[in-house]
Scaffold this motif. Structure first.
Motif, PDB file in Angstrom:
ATOM      1  N   ALA A  21       0.822  -1.210   0.000  1.00  0.00           N
ATOM      2  CA  ALA A  21       0.000   0.000   0.000  1.00  0.00           C
ATOM      3  C   ALA A  21       0.859   1.263   0.000  1.00  0.00           C
ATOM      4  N   ASP A  22       1.959   1.265   0.763  1.00  0.00           N
ATOM      5  CA  ASP A  22       2.803   2.463   0.798  1.00  0.00           C
ATOM      6  C   ASP A  22       3.491   2.702  -0.547  1.00  0.00           C
ATOM      7  N   ALA A  23       3.824   1.633  -1.267  1.00  0.00           N
ATOM      8  CA  ALA A  23       4.405   1.769  -2.600  1.00  0.00           C
ATOM      9  C   ALA A  23       3.373   2.340  -3.569  1.00  0.00           C
ATOM     10  N   LEU A  24       2.140   1.859  -3.460  1.00  0.00           N
ATOM     11  CA  LEU A  24       1.071   2.397  -4.310  1.00  0.00           C
ATOM     12  C   LEU A  24       0.826   3.870  -4.007  1.00  0.00           C
ATOM     13  N   ALA A  25       0.832   4.229  -2.738  1.00  0.00           N
ATOM     14  CA  ALA A  25       0.609   5.625  -2.360  1.00  0.00           C
ATOM     15  C   ALA A  25       1.699   6.527  -2.937  1.00  0.00           C
ATOM     16  N   LEU A  26       2.943   6.086  -2.845  1.00  0.00           N
ATOM     17  CA  LEU A  26       4.048   6.868  -3.412  1.00  0.00           C
ATOM     18  C   LEU A  26       3.899   6.977  -4.923  1.00  0.00           C
ATOM     19  N   GLY A  27       3.609   5.861  -5.578  1.00  0.00           N
ATOM     20  CA  GLY A  27       3.432   5.873  -7.024  1.00  0.00           C
ATOM     21  C   GLY A  27       2.308   6.789  -7.462  1.00  0.00           C
ATOM     22  N   LEU A  28       1.215   6.765  -6.723  1.00  0.00           N
ATOM     23  CA  LEU A  28       0.075   7.622  -7.062  1.00  0.00           C
ATOM     24  C   LEU A  28       0.413   9.100  -6.890  1.00  0.00           C
ATOM     25  N   ARG A  29       1.189   9.413  -5.865  1.00  0.00           N
ATOM     26  CA  ARG A  29       1.608  10.815  -5.683  1.00  0.00           C
ATOM     27  C   ARG A  29       2.498  11.262  -6.836  1.00  0.00           C
ATOM     28  N   ARG A  30       3.430  10.409  -7.229  1.00  0.00           N
ATOM     29  CA  ARG A  30       4.351  10.747  -8.326  1.00  0.00           C
ATOM     30  C   ARG A  30       3.628  10.821  -9.668  1.00  0.00           C
ATOM     31  N   ALA A  31       2.563  10.032  -9.829  1.00  0.00           N
ATOM     32  CA  ALA A  31       1.844   9.966 -11.106  1.00  0.00           C
ATOM     33  C   ALA A  31       0.607  10.852 -11.109  1.00  0.00           C
ATOM     34  N   GLU A  32       0.514  11.766 -10.176  1.00  0.00           N
ATOM     35  CA  GLU A  32      -0.685  12.597 -10.045  1.00  0.00           C
ATOM     36  C   GLU A  32      -1.030  13.331 -11.338  1.00  0.00           C
ATOM     37  N   GLN A  33      -0.043  13.869 -12.021  1.00  0.00           N
ATOM     38  CA  GLN A  33      -0.282  14.620 -13.245  1.00  0.00           C
ATOM     39  C   GLN A  33      -0.494  13.714 -14.458  1.00  0.00           C
ATOM     40  N   ALA A  34       0.030  12.492 -14.391  1.00  0.00           N
ATOM     41  CA  ALA A  34      -0.080  11.555 -15.518  1.00  0.00           C
ATOM     42  C   ALA A  34      -0.320  10.143 -14.976  1.00  0.00           C
ATOM     43  N   PRO A  35      -1.573   9.812 -14.621  1.00  0.00           N
ATOM     44  CA  PRO A  35      -1.877   8.511 -14.012  1.00  0.00           C
ATOM     45  C   PRO A  35      -1.469   7.312 -14.862  1.00  0.00           C
TER      46      PRO A  35
END
Length: 63
Positions: A21-35
């Protein structure tokens, strides 16, 4: 990526590939502009390997 497709992708990553879950959360933050970049970001940070990345792309093509 539509919200429902993104939700299904997250469920696939969590349930099938066991991405933490923490990896997904980090990935989602980094991909906020381009999911659509979420799989690549997870790979760049080492949360998924190349085989898993290919599984993700295969899954994305089928959905």
């Amino acid at each position: 990526m539509t919200p429902s497709k993104q939700t299904r992708l997250i469920e696939f990553l969590r349930d099938t590939l066991a991405v933490p879950a923490d990896a997904l959360a980090l990935g989602l933050r980094r991909a906020e502009q381009a999911p659509n970049l979420l799989p690549m970001i997870l790979w760049q940070y080492g949360f998924v390997d190349l085989e898993q990345l290919n599984q993700i792309f295969d899954w994305m093509e089928q959905v």
